[in-house]
Design an enzyme around this catalytic site. Structure first.
Site, short mmCIF file in Angstrom:
data_model
loop_
_atom_site.label_atom_id
_atom_site.label_comp_id
_atom_site.label_asym_id
_atom_site.label_seq_id
_atom_site.Cartn_x
_atom_site.Cartn_y
_atom_site.Cartn_z
N HIS A 603 34.73 -130.77 -49.67
CA HIS A 603 35.48 -129.66 -49.07
C HIS A 603 36.76 -130.19 -48.46
O HIS A 603 36.91 -131.38 -48.24
CB HIS A 603 34.64 -128.96 -48.00
CG HIS A 603 34.21 -129.86 -46.88
ND1 HIS A 603 33.13 -130.72 -47.00
CD2 HIS A 603 34.73 -130.07 -45.64
CE1 HIS A 603 32.99 -131.40 -45.88
NE2 HIS A 603 33.96 -131.04 -45.04
N ALA A 604 37.69 -129.29 -48.20
CA ALA A 604 38.93 -129.66 -47.52
C ALA A 604 39.20 -128.59 -46.48
O ALA A 604 38.31 -127.80 -46.15
CB ALA A 604 40.07 -129.79 -48.52
#
Lengths: 688, 89
Positions: A603-604
């Site tokens: 994820h970011a």
């Protein structure tokens, strides 16, 4: 002493409006403050040179002229000798001169007319050459013939029509007209007389500008026919022969106003122009009347539906629109160009209205099978805008909202219908997918969305179908946020009375103050609202058949993340750069996303390309190494739109992954549906 | 009361999952502590008694003064319990 186009236009404007503030001038001319100030400077130089007093300014009146400038004098002074053509004007002028080809033209001709250097003229001609290519025409030069344009006669006719229309849509066209048609005054006069007679016989009144323009267009047509640039027969025009207009044109063609022989096709062409000409009054019956009436009614109804306004005095409106629409109908049907000089300004001043009108006319496009050009849309915008203003409904003041609903057309329709009904005072611009919402151009204040999406506007997350209770709650939330009050009409005083009736109050003043501050507390600085039922989605809503994938293997962990995120990129809930960001994050910080052996949650950050909250899952038969000792088979991409809407799903995911047996089972399942069902069944618990 | 800070690269996904698991582990161990989560950058300026996170992340916080707990498997409650226990003696 030269006066340029802008300064000349400005002087004419000031001449006609006694009070002109800078802001008015900006709107009227479409120029920036600086451009106007520059034009004023130039105009003052010119005024001084011609012994007029200069433009004055004071706070109350804005800019004004103290001394009337003789209109004639102003116009005469703006003929070709003192007039500086703009680049656009030069292009139109040269284009028409060459198309009409009345003499052999060399660079010197263009130089002497414009008073510009050889180099400037040559640059202009190079530009023009490109422009002619748009219509498959070719600008050529030869010593014997000078500059000529070769190509299809119909294309040339189209170009002439468009150029004449452009020239006459510019109020400051005297210099160009003089250059092009100085020697044709007699014929123009004769054509005008004939056209005025036709007006009388048909019972219509054309607008002055259009009558003037048409005279010149017919003159040009006559010139072109004489030069052998006649039109080929067009079967789709044959039905025009039966019209009254055609009879009139036949008579007209016989008169001395025209010098060439007009074929039947040319007469049909002229008929078409009579039919498509803007008029101010129309009492003539027309064969296609019924079609036009029906279409018009549908357009008005569609507009009312989309803008959610009720138009009053329909009879009068239809009457007015009919006068506009009848010629517009023919222009659209036969693809005649029509330049609307104020299209740009309409788009700038009424962006929302223009947008809605364009949407309204999509229905017309479908019926005619023809695109409706921006210039024509702008005419409708003016008509509808004028009518709304007349009845005191301004769209500008209304809050603008978009609806984001990736759930398909049927559901979207229900949702927008419900919302329009619930909020008649909000202007709903569009129903959009997540992807198109991310790239939406028009400004808006509110977003009603069925998904958690990233936006700077006020976001209301709603279920696609609202129940009565939810409608009520939503209305309260929206009202509170927009106007700082709710519709309950609760006030501290009446509450106090109710309390006094059933309880003993020890300190009435204090209680009232406390109630006051509680009831009227300033609205929280919150920009996101959800209805209870539409709150944080569960894992089951995010991991679906669309977002779960089973692949045999992946070439690298980067590749695995890309594949895993593919469904999200495709549906537009994340942008391509979000995938890059997830990979970058791991490259920078190591494989910390491998939260338990075999499972990674890449994820970011939301601002790195998330459009709306979403998740996807990729299961690999062959593990891929995220690091030397970290093989991964389950990749769960997480795209959070903010810092909390994804937590409920994440808690459920934790529950699922806490149990090593669950992971083992998930790795065994080889069927997508079965895998999805297993995930859903084992992620329902919500204790925390 | 001890303060435990859970750290991950972005502070959104895995740190939250770890926070849940740390709380669960503490409960099973019958210890109480304040548990919070944050991203790596903010963690560098935060105060806490114990910093816990994935090996490759937590290593970057080592300044010789902080108490660091590095996890192999963030989903494993037994691992968390065994690594936290010594700090509650």
């Amino acid at each position: 002493m030269l006066l340029d186009e802008r300064s000349a236009a400005l002087l004419i404007l000031l001449q006609h409006s006694p009070i002109s503030k800078m802001s008015d001038l900006e709107i009227q001319t479409g120029l920036t403050r600086r451009q106007i100030q520059y034009a004023i400077g130039k105009a003052n130089d010119w005024l001084e040179f011609n012994s007029y007093s200069t433009i004055q300014f004071n706070r109350q009146k804005g800019y004004f002229l103290t001394q009337p400038i003789n209109e004639e004098a102003l116009n005469v002074k703006m003929t070709k000798n003192t007039y500086t053509f703009s680049e656009k004007e030069r292009e139109n002028l040269f284009y028409l001169m060459i198309l009409l080809g009345r003499e052999e033209l060399s660079v010197y001709h263009f130089q002497s007319i414009t008073g510009l250097s050889r180099n400037t003229v040559l640059t202009d001609l190079r530009q023009l050459k490109k422009k002619t290519q748009q219509l498959d025409l070719t600008l050529e030069y030869s010593k014997q013939k000078g500059y000529v344009i070769s190509g299809d006669s119909l294309a040339k006719r189209y170009a002439v029509e468009y150029l004449v229309s452009e020239v006459f849509s510019n109020p400051n066209n005297r210099a160009i007209v003089e250059c092009l048609w100085k020697d044709d005054e007699q014929q123009i006069k004769a054509i005008k007389v004939q056209l005025e007679q036709i007006e009388q016989k048909l019972g219509v009144t054309f607008t002055d500008e259009r009558l003037n323009e048409l005279s010149y267009l017919f003159l040009c047509t006559d010139l072109l026919i004489r030069r052998g640039e006649g039109l080929q027969n067009d079967d789709s025009w044959n039905q025009l022969v039966a019209t009254d207009e055609y009879r009139m044109v036949e008579q007209l063609a016989e008169t001395s106003a025209f010098q060439a022989h007009w074929s039947q096709t040319e007469k049909q062409y002229a008929t078409l122009h009579l039919l498509s000409m803007n008029r101010t009054k129309d009492l003539s019956p027309l064969k296609e009347d019924e079609t036009i009436q029906v279409l018009l009614q549908q357009i008005v109804e569609e507009f009312e539906r989309l803008a959610f306004v009720h138009l009053q005095d329909k009879e009068l409106l239809y009457e007015q629109l009919y006068i506009h629409f009848k010629p517009a109908y023919h222009r659209l049907k036969y693809g005649l160009p029509q330049v609307n000089p104020i299209t740009g300004r309409v788009q700038k001043v009424y962006p929302e209205l223009h947008h809605l009108v364009r949407k309204t006319l999509q229905m017309l496009e479908r019926k005619l099978g023809k695109a409706v050009p921006e210039d024509e849309v702008a005419y409708f915008t003016i008509h509808f805008g004028g009518w709304l203003r007349r009845q005191g409904t301004a769209l500008d003041d209304r809050k603008r909202a978009i609806v984001v609903c990736p759930n398909g057309v049927g559901i979207s329709n229900i949702l927008i219908y419900t919302l329009r009904e619930l909020f008649p005072d909000i202007l709903f611009l569009d129903v959009l997918s997540v992807r198109s919402a991310a790239n939406y151009q028009l400004p808006y204040d509110l977003v009603f969305s069925t998904v958690h999406m990233r936006t700077d506007a006020l976001l209301f997350v709603v279920p696609p179908i609202l129940e009565v209770q939810e409608k009520h709650l939503l209305r309260q939330q929206v009202m509170q946020e927009l106007y700082g009050y709710t519709t309950g009409n609760i006030d501290a005083g009446s509450l106090l009375k109710i309390i006094a009736k059933y309880a003993t109050i020890h300190n009435a003043t204090e209680l009232e103050t406390a109630l006051q501050s509680n009831l009227y507390s300033p609205s929280r600085k919150q920009t996101k609202f959800s209805l209870k039922e539409a709150e944080k989605p569960v894992l089951g809503e995010l991991l679906t058949l669309q977002t779960i994938q089973l692949h045999p293997s992946a070439a690298s962990w980067q590749q695995a993340i890309q594949s895993a995120a593919q469904p999200l990129v495709e549906s537009g809930t994340v942008e391509e750069r979000y995938v890059e960001a997830m990979i970058d994050s791991i490259e920078a910080n190591g494989p910390y996303v491998v939260i338990t052996p075999g499972v990674a949650i890449p994820h970011a950050r939301p601002e790195q390309g998330v459009n709306s909250l979403s998740m996807s899952l990729l299961k690999l038969e062959e593990p891929v190494e995220f690091a030397a000792d970290k093989p991964v088979q389950l990749i769960i991409v997480l795209a959070a739109s903010d810092s909390d809407s994804h937590l409920r799903a994440l808690i459920q995911l934790t529950q699922l992954l806490n149990e090593p047996a669950n992971i083992k089972r998930m790795l065994e399942i080889a069927d997508k549906t079965e895998l999805m069902e297993f995930i859903h069944e084992n992620s329902k618990e919500e204790t925390q | 009361m001890k303060k435990i800070m859970v750290v991950c690269g972005n502070g959104l996904g895995s740190s939250f999952i770890m926070e849940l698991n740390v709380k669960k582990a503490l409960k099973e161990m019958e210890h109480t502590a304040e548990v919070d989560h944050t991203d790596l950058t903010s963690a560098k300026s935060e105060q806490a008694d114990i910093f816990i996170g994935a090996g490759d992340i937590i290593g970057q916080l080592d300044d010789g003064k902080r108490t660091l707990v590095s996890l192999e498997n963030m989903m494993s409650i037994p691992e968390i319990k065994s690594k936290l226990e010594p700090h509650f003696q």
